[in-house]
Design an enzyme around this catalytic site. Structure first.
Site, PDB file in Angstrom:
ATOM      1  N   ASP A   1      47.629  40.683  38.721  1.00 30.54           N
ATOM      2  CA  ASP A   1      46.498  41.608  38.566  1.00 30.54           C
ATOM      3  C   ASP A   1      46.973  43.044  38.338  1.00 30.54           C
ATOM      4  OD1 ASP A   1      44.214  39.731  39.070  1.00 30.54           O
ATOM      5  OD2 ASP A   1      45.278  39.484  40.963  1.00 30.54           O
TER       6      ASP A   1
ATOM      7  N   ASP B   1      42.197  46.253  35.808  1.00 35.29           N
ATOM      8  CA  ASP B   1      41.926  44.851  35.507  1.00 35.29           C
ATOM      9  C   ASP B   1      40.848  44.409  36.492  1.00 35.29           C
ATOM     10  OD1 ASP B   1      42.144  42.210  34.513  1.00 35.29           O
ATOM     11  OD2 ASP B   1      43.520  41.702  36.138  1.00 35.29           O
TER      12      ASP B   1
ATOM     13  N   GLU C   1      39.942  46.593  31.097  1.00 32.24           N
ATOM     14  CA  GLU C   1      39.930  45.358  30.319  1.00 32.24           C
ATOM     15  C   GLU C   1      38.495  44.869  30.181  1.00 32.24           C
ATOM     16  OE1 GLU C   1      41.822  40.965  30.649  1.00 32.24           O
ATOM     17  OE2 GLU C   1      43.188  42.651  30.987  1.00 32.24           O
TER      18      GLU C   1
END
Length: 180
Positions: free
Chosen positions: A145, A14, A73
């Site tokens: 996160d 991420d 992502e």
């Protein structure tokens, strides 16, 4: 007995310029197993040293856990174009870390990740965290996160491997569909 060749280790990322989350899972047969997760925090200051921290730290994570795939992502467009650009550069550093380690990289939008993990593309962070805990049978809740990174790895394990493998063989994925 499960064939060990059906085991795959996936690194989920991420990306963020301040905090980049990472999560490592094993997919053995149809079961998912937690390996590790955490956050890479960059110092306040100039952009190049911050990107270096992301690149080198993810390189260390890859060296330590030896994943076979990476899932990152995708950046969404922010209201602030400057923030979007900075986030894109952090994402680029994360992808470079995976590519330097010769890992195939799957890319997923937040909507795709949430759909794969929660079943609702508009789920909130708390729902994603709760499902990550449930799917990986964790004893505690990872921070947002790290949970997002684990969710990205889970999304890759649930469907990205098939689409990702075919996308490299004269097929492409468009709108969630496989196209020639």
């Amino acid at each position: 007995m499960i064939d060990p060749r059906s085991s795959i280790r996936i690194l989920g990322i991420d990306p963020g310029l301040r905090i980049t989350g990472f999560g490592v899972i094993d997919k053995i047969g149809q079961q998912l197993h937690y390996v590790a997760s955490g956050c890479i925090k960059t110092p306040v200051g100039e952009l190049p040293p911050r990107l270096k921290v992301i690149l080198e730290s993810l390189g260390e994570v890859i060296a330590q856990y030896q994943p076979q795939h990476a899932a990152v992502e995708k950046v969404f467009v922010n209201v602030n174009p400057q923030s979007t650009l900075l986030l894109g550069q952090a994402r680029g550093a994360a992808i470079c870390a995976a590519v330097l380690a010769n890992l195939p990289v799957g890319e997923y939008t937040a909507l795709q990740v949430k759909q794969a993990v929660v079943g609702n593309g508009h789920a909130d962070k708390e729902q994603v965290q709760a499902m990550v805990v449930r799917l990986l049978k964790l004893s505690g809740t990872p921070n947002a996160d790290a949970a997002d990174a684990l969710a990205c790895a889970i999304a890759h394990a649930h469907g990205g491997l098939g689409l990702g493998a075919l996308a490299g063989k004269n097929f492409r994925v468009k709108g969630g569909r496989l196209m020639e």
